[in-house]
Design a protein around this motif. Structure first.
Motif, PDB file in Angstrom:
ATOM      1  N   ALA A 180     -29.684  -6.749  36.150  1.00  0.00           N
ATOM      2  CA  ALA A 180     -30.319  -6.196  37.339  1.00  0.00           C
ATOM      3  C   ALA A 180     -29.930  -4.755  37.596  1.00  0.00           C
ATOM      4  CB  ALA A 180     -29.959  -7.051  38.551  1.00  0.00           C
ATOM      5  N   GLY A 181     -29.102  -4.188  36.732  1.00  0.00           N
ATOM      6  CA  GLY A 181     -28.685  -2.809  36.920  1.00  0.00           C
ATOM      7  C   GLY A 181     -27.767  -2.633  38.093  1.00  0.00           C
ATOM      8  N   ILE A 182     -26.980  -3.666  38.390  1.00  0.00           N
ATOM      9  CA  ILE A 182     -26.071  -3.631  39.527  1.00  0.00           C
ATOM     10  C   ILE A 182     -24.663  -3.405  39.032  1.00  0.00           C
ATOM     11  CG2 ILE A 182     -25.142  -4.947  41.474  1.00  0.00           C
ATOM     12  CD1 ILE A 182     -27.708  -6.591  41.368  1.00  0.00           C
ATOM     13  N   GLU A 183     -23.957  -2.486  39.623  1.00  0.00           N
ATOM     14  CA  GLU A 183     -22.565  -2.270  39.287  1.00  0.00           C
ATOM     15  C   GLU A 183     -21.704  -3.173  40.140  1.00  0.00           C
ATOM     16  OE1 GLU A 183     -23.046   2.480  38.248  1.00  0.00           O
ATOM     17  OE2 GLU A 183     -21.591   1.794  39.736  1.00  0.00           O
ATOM     18  N   GLY A 184     -20.621  -3.673  39.565  1.00  0.00           N
ATOM     19  CA  GLY A 184     -19.726  -4.492  40.362  1.00  0.00           C
ATOM     20  C   GLY A 184     -18.723  -5.215  39.514  1.00  0.00           C
ATOM     21  N   ASP A 185     -17.641  -5.651  40.132  1.00  0.00           N
ATOM     22  CA  ASP A 185     -16.601  -6.380  39.410  1.00  0.00           C
ATOM     23  C   ASP A 185     -16.384  -7.761  39.996  1.00  0.00           C
ATOM     24  OD1 ASP A 185     -15.305  -5.953  41.785  1.00  0.00           O
ATOM     25  OD2 ASP A 185     -13.999  -4.378  41.025  1.00  0.00           O
ATOM     26  N   GLY A 186     -17.305  -8.192  40.866  1.00  0.00           N
ATOM     27  CA  GLY A 186     -17.164  -9.503  41.482  1.00  0.00           C
ATOM     28  C   GLY A 186     -16.666  -9.423  42.913  1.00  0.00           C
ATOM     29  N   ARG A 187     -16.053  -8.261  43.283  1.00  0.00           N
ATOM     30  CA  ARG A 187     -15.585  -8.105  44.666  1.00  0.00           C
ATOM     31  C   ARG A 187     -16.640  -7.400  45.504  1.00  0.00           C
ATOM     32  NH1 ARG A 187     -10.136  -4.994  44.307  1.00  0.00           N
ATOM     33  NH2 ARG A 187     -11.409  -3.761  42.903  1.00  0.00           N
ATOM     34  N   SER A 188     -17.483  -6.609  44.849  1.00  0.00           N
ATOM     35  CA  SER A 188     -18.531  -5.911  45.584  1.00  0.00           C
ATOM     36  C   SER A 188     -19.731  -5.742  44.681  1.00  0.00           C
ATOM     37  CB  SER A 188     -18.046  -4.534  46.042  1.00  0.00           C
ATOM     38  OG  SER A 188     -17.760  -3.725  44.926  1.00  0.00           O
ATOM     39  N   VAL A 189     -20.897  -5.545  45.271  1.00  0.00           N
ATOM     40  CA  VAL A 189     -22.119  -5.292  44.531  1.00  0.00           C
ATOM     41  C   VAL A 189     -22.719  -3.996  45.046  1.00  0.00           C
ATOM     42  CG1 VAL A 189     -24.393  -6.170  43.935  1.00  0.00           C
ATOM     43  CG2 VAL A 189     -22.522  -7.762  44.282  1.00  0.00           C
ATOM     44  N   THR A 190     -22.887  -3.032  44.136  1.00  0.00           N
ATOM     45  CA  THR A 190     -23.443  -1.746  44.536  1.00  0.00           C
ATOM     46  C   THR A 190     -24.905  -1.720  44.142  1.00  0.00           C
ATOM     47  OG1 THR A 190     -21.325  -0.728  44.154  1.00  0.00           O
ATOM     48  CG2 THR A 190     -23.208   0.751  44.324  1.00  0.00           C
TER      49      THR A 190
ATOM     50  N   LYS B 129       8.019 -14.116  34.745  1.00  0.00           N
ATOM     51  CA  LYS B 129       8.033 -13.351  35.991  1.00  0.00           C
ATOM     52  C   LYS B 129       7.520 -11.935  35.771  1.00  0.00           C
ATOM     53  CE  LYS B 129      11.236 -11.631  39.554  1.00  0.00           C
ATOM     54  NZ  LYS B 129      12.657 -11.581  39.966  1.00  0.00           N
ATOM     55  N   ALA B 130       7.968 -11.300  34.694  1.00  0.00           N
ATOM     56  CA  ALA B 130       7.557  -9.921  34.421  1.00  0.00           C
ATOM     57  C   ALA B 130       6.059  -9.836  34.125  1.00  0.00           C
ATOM     58  CB  ALA B 130       8.360  -9.368  33.254  1.00  0.00           C
ATOM     59  N   VAL B 131       5.536 -10.808  33.368  1.00  0.00           N
ATOM     60  CA  VAL B 131       4.110 -10.799  33.029  1.00  0.00           C
ATOM     61  C   VAL B 131       3.265 -11.066  34.271  1.00  0.00           C
ATOM     62  CG1 VAL B 131       2.311 -11.912  31.665  1.00  0.00           C
ATOM     63  CG2 VAL B 131       4.544 -11.462  30.639  1.00  0.00           C
ATOM     64  N   GLN B 132       3.682 -12.028  35.112  1.00  0.00           N
ATOM     65  CA  GLN B 132       2.924 -12.325  36.328  1.00  0.00           C
ATOM     66  C   GLN B 132       2.937 -11.135  37.286  1.00  0.00           C
ATOM     67  OE1 GLN B 132       1.005 -15.255  37.146  1.00  0.00           O
ATOM     68  NE2 GLN B 132       0.343 -13.662  38.570  1.00  0.00           N
ATOM     69  N   GLN B 133       4.063 -10.446  37.379  1.00  0.00           N
ATOM     70  CA  GLN B 133       4.137  -9.256  38.227  1.00  0.00           C
ATOM     71  C   GLN B 133       3.167  -8.181  37.753  1.00  0.00           C
ATOM     72  OE1 GLN B 133       8.344  -8.277  38.128  1.00  0.00           O
ATOM     73  NE2 GLN B 133       8.749  -9.410  40.016  1.00  0.00           N
ATOM     74  N   LEU B 134       3.033  -8.047  36.432  1.00  0.00           N
ATOM     75  CA  LEU B 134       2.091  -7.068  35.881  1.00  0.00           C
ATOM     76  C   LEU B 134       0.662  -7.423  36.263  1.00  0.00           C
ATOM     77  CD1 LEU B 134       2.128  -4.594  33.756  1.00  0.00           C
ATOM     78  CD2 LEU B 134       1.174  -6.291  32.189  1.00  0.00           C
ATOM     79  N   ILE B 135       0.322  -8.715  36.189  1.00  0.00           N
ATOM     80  CA  ILE B 135      -1.019  -9.166  36.566  1.00  0.00           C
ATOM     81  C   ILE B 135      -1.260  -8.904  38.053  1.00  0.00           C
ATOM     82  CG2 ILE B 135      -2.514 -11.187  36.804  1.00  0.00           C
ATOM     83  CD1 ILE B 135      -1.067 -12.333  34.310  1.00  0.00           C
ATOM     84  N   ASP B 136      -0.264  -9.205  38.885  1.00  0.00           N
ATOM     85  CA  ASP B 136      -0.395  -8.968  40.332  1.00  0.00           C
ATOM     86  C   ASP B 136      -0.608  -7.486  40.629  1.00  0.00           C
ATOM     87  OD1 ASP B 136       0.054 -11.653  40.714  1.00  0.00           O
ATOM     88  OD2 ASP B 136       2.185 -11.419  41.195  1.00  0.00           O
ATOM     89  N   LYS B 137       0.090  -6.649  39.896  1.00  0.00           N
ATOM     90  CA  LYS B 137       0.042  -5.209  40.146  1.00  0.00           C
ATOM     91  C   LYS B 137      -1.292  -4.595  39.725  1.00  0.00           C
ATOM     92  CE  LYS B 137       2.403  -0.855  38.974  1.00  0.00           C
ATOM     93  NZ  LYS B 137       3.540  -0.254  38.228  1.00  0.00           N
ATOM     94  N   HIS B 138      -1.836  -5.068  38.598  1.00  0.00           N
ATOM     95  CA  HIS B 138      -3.021  -4.411  38.039  1.00  0.00           C
ATOM     96  C   HIS B 138      -4.283  -5.255  38.102  1.00  0.00           C
ATOM     97  CE1 HIS B 138      -0.899  -0.926  36.364  1.00  0.00           C
ATOM     98  NE2 HIS B 138       0.082  -1.762  36.066  1.00  0.00           N
ATOM     99  N   GLY B 139      -4.185  -6.508  38.565  1.00  0.00           N
ATOM    100  CA  GLY B 139      -5.335  -7.390  38.579  1.00  0.00           C
ATOM    101  C   GLY B 139      -6.379  -7.032  39.614  1.00  0.00           C
ATOM    102  N   ILE B 140      -7.435  -7.808  39.608  1.00  0.00           N
ATOM    103  CA  ILE B 140      -8.619  -7.500  40.397  1.00  0.00           C
ATOM    104  C   ILE B 140      -8.376  -7.552  41.908  1.00  0.00           C
ATOM    105  CG2 ILE B 140      -9.548  -9.835  40.604  1.00  0.00           C
ATOM    106  CD1 ILE B 140     -12.261  -8.587  39.686  1.00  0.00           C
ATOM    107  N   ASN B 141      -7.320  -8.228  42.333  1.00  0.00           N
ATOM    108  CA  ASN B 141      -7.006  -8.285  43.761  1.00  0.00           C
ATOM    109  C   ASN B 141      -6.066  -7.182  44.212  1.00  0.00           C
ATOM    110  OD1 ASN B 141      -8.601 -10.472  44.469  1.00  0.00           O
ATOM    111  ND2 ASN B 141      -7.064 -11.948  43.811  1.00  0.00           N
ATOM    112  N   SER B 142      -5.624  -6.354  43.277  1.00  0.00           N
ATOM    113  CA  SER B 142      -4.775  -5.225  43.632  1.00  0.00           C
ATOM    114  C   SER B 142      -5.577  -4.184  44.404  1.00  0.00           C
ATOM    115  CB  SER B 142      -4.191  -4.600  42.367  1.00  0.00           C
ATOM    116  OG  SER B 142      -3.592  -3.356  42.649  1.00  0.00           O
ATOM    117  N   ALA B 143      -4.935  -3.591  45.369  1.00  0.00           N
ATOM    118  CA  ALA B 143      -5.614  -2.565  46.180  1.00  0.00           C
ATOM    119  C   ALA B 143      -6.030  -1.376  45.339  1.00  0.00           C
ATOM    120  CB  ALA B 143      -4.690  -2.113  47.312  1.00  0.00           C
ATOM    121  N   SER B 144      -5.344  -1.142  44.233  1.00  0.00           N
ATOM    122  CA  SER B 144      -5.635   0.020  43.395  1.00  0.00           C
ATOM    123  C   SER B 144      -6.623  -0.289  42.271  1.00  0.00           C
ATOM    124  CB  SER B 144      -4.334   0.552  42.783  1.00  0.00           C
ATOM    125  OG  SER B 144      -3.730  -0.433  41.961  1.00  0.00           O
ATOM    126  N   TYR B 145      -7.113  -1.534  42.209  1.00  0.00           N
ATOM    127  CA  TYR B 145      -7.990  -1.914  41.098  1.00  0.00           C
ATOM    128  C   TYR B 145      -9.300  -1.142  41.161  1.00  0.00           C
ATOM    129  CZ  TYR B 145     -10.463  -4.753  37.687  1.00  0.00           C
ATOM    130  OH  TYR B 145     -11.167  -5.178  36.588  1.00  0.00           O
TER     131      TYR B 145
END
Length: 493
Positions: free
Chosen positions: A76-86, A114-130
């Protein structure tokens, strides 16, 4: 687990509604604001159901809807990552935030998990900086990192055992000497009489054996069954000396010569034939015992090289923790690539076939490449393609991924000296996972760093141990080596 309150009928009606919505957008019918918003609402409704099914543990349905939603956005030519649709006119329509998918604890060492899960938390789709336009990505080696043991070596043995070759004796004699320097091999590669083995001597013996096998095995030009041909001294000599040659080339002349050499034995086969063989080899290896196997050539065919002996490790095993990590990373918006020193098309079989569970796509797999002519594999390495081992892994990641994105991987997993360079060359890498084989060399240096950081809050490198008798991970940084009774953390000087 609580039963999902939505039945299959409602699920499929939701999918149908979203399909209609996609058609509306794709056909250009979203010219009015109402049509446009209605279409987006249908797609959002499918996404909402996707979350509910996922939360209820219906991962098969969740994955189906997730992949389906991605295709809708693209079509459909829509940009998005699942959190928003532009959508059109720059309007942004927010959908519900993704539910967090955590890594299964499995048999991870606790600090490593623990280290791997922290990395996912930091960079995953729910991160504020994603940023969906700048998705983070991870790199995995394949052999002995993503699986237990080496898929290419297992295929090599399987190819020999089934005499799966497409070469005439004349072509075979040339291929086994391709790019290999003449003369004796390293000090460790002597025959049973203590004499150094040379390329010239062992290649003569192998050419003699192959000609006999070629003319007598019914799968080539002869009449003997596979079971009958395996009982001959020519087959036994051929198997022992061909694997001895492989080991001798690699240890004497290095991986840049040894790793492509074993692929040249696919000469004149199609990619489809190689991949069919690879799948059979994978399935055989997964059902085979993990053990040390010793091959010895028969006295009757001592020939020019003399009698030789060589050992290899049989058996392959899936690594559920790695497949779960790959799937968890992707479900959290972190893309996954494999960079392997094995042949690209061979790794693709393991990495992409649904029955193995890694769920990668063909485009996610990078490895060694050979030239093709008229659909047939040639004993020539692909021009301008890096040797995907050691520094070549860094080179191919930079060439195929990092340079196109403008940034490097955040995570890299490896197990050997062939992975060391890529694990130190990217400044963007925040965490390196060393699957512990209690090795020396450069990878041993990273293992030593990881062992010194076991209690560190934000380690640069982490270790993961395994039991090499079973091929499975153990919840420890230490590894139980095949044939040993006690676990070890690092190789001692």
């Amino acid at each position: 687990m609580e039963k999902n309150k939505y039945g299959k009928g409602m699920f499929f009606s939701t999918v149908l509604g979203a399909l209609l919505a996609a058609s509306t957008l794709q056909a250009g019918a979203a010219t009015s604001e109402k049509n446009f918003q209605d279409s987006l609402a249908e797609i959002a409704r499918a996404g909402h159901k996707y979350q509910e099914y996922r939360l209820a543990g219906q991962l098969d349905l969740a994955e189906a809807v997730h992949r389906y939603a991605q295709s809708i956005r693209k079509a459909a030519g829509i940009e998005g990552d699942g959190r928003s649709v532009t959508g059109l006119e720059g309007k942004n329509y927010q959908s519900d935030k993704h539910s967090q998918q955590n890594l299964d604890k499995g048999k991870w060492a606790s600090n490593t998990y623990k280290a791997v899960q922290q990395l996912i938390d930091k960079h995953g789709i729910n991160s504020a900086s994603y940023d969906h336009k700048k998705k983070p990505y991870a790199i995995f080696d394949w052999d002995n990192t993503s699986i237990m043991n080496d898929t290419e070596e297992a295929l090599f043995i399987y190819q020999i055992d089934h005499l799966a070759f497409k070469m005439t004796p004349e072509v075979f004699s040339k291929v086994i000497k391709t790019n290999v320097p003449e003369g004796p091999f390293a000090e460790d590669y002597k025959n049973d009489a203590g004499q150094l083995v040379t390329l010239e001597a062992i290649s003569k013996d192998l050419s003699r054996d192959y000609e006999y096998l070629y003319n007598h095995y019914k799968g080539l030009k002869g009449n003997l069954s596979l079971e009958e041909i395996r009982e001959t001294d020519q087959f036994k000599d051929f198997k022992a000396k061909l694997f001895f040659l492989y080991e001798a080339i690699g240890d004497t002349h290095g991986t840049d010569i040894g790793y492509p050499w074993v692929l040249y034995l696919f000469s004149n086969m199609t990619v489809e034939e190689v991949q069919e063989l690879a799948e059979k080899s994978n399935d055989h290896g997964l059902g085979n015992n993990i053990s040390k196997v010793t091959l010895s050539s028969p006295k009757s065919l001592a020939g020019e090289a003399g009698m030789v002996s060589v050992s290899y490790t049989s058996g392959l095993r899936l690594t559920p923790e790695i497949s779960n990590l790959m799937n968890t990373l992707r479900n959290n918006g972190i893309e996954v690539y494999v960079v392997s020193a094995s042949m690209e098309e061979v790794v693709e079989v393991f990495a992409t076939h649904p029955k193995y569970g890694y769920n990668l796509t063909k485009e996610d797999v990078i490895g060694m490449r050979l030239e093709k002519m008229d659909g047939k594999i040639q004993p020539v390495y692909q021009k301008n393609w890096p040797f995907t081992v050691k520094k070549g892994k860094t080179e191919v990641i930079q060439q195929e991924i990092a340079s196109k994105r403008g940034y490097g991987p955040i995570f890299i997993a490896g197990d050997s000296n062939g992975d060391y360079d890529m694990m130190v060359d990217f400044s963007d890498m925040e965490l390196g996972l060393v699957v512990n084989r209690v090795s020396g060399g450069n990878i041993g240096k990273l293992a030593a760093i990881a062992s010194s950081e076991l209690e560190k809050e934000n380690p640069k490198y982490v270790l993961q141990g395994r039991d090499e008798h079973t091929g499975q991970w153990i919840p420890s940084e230490s590894t139980l080596k095949l044939g040993k009774a006690e676990k070890a953390l690092i190789m001692k000087p």
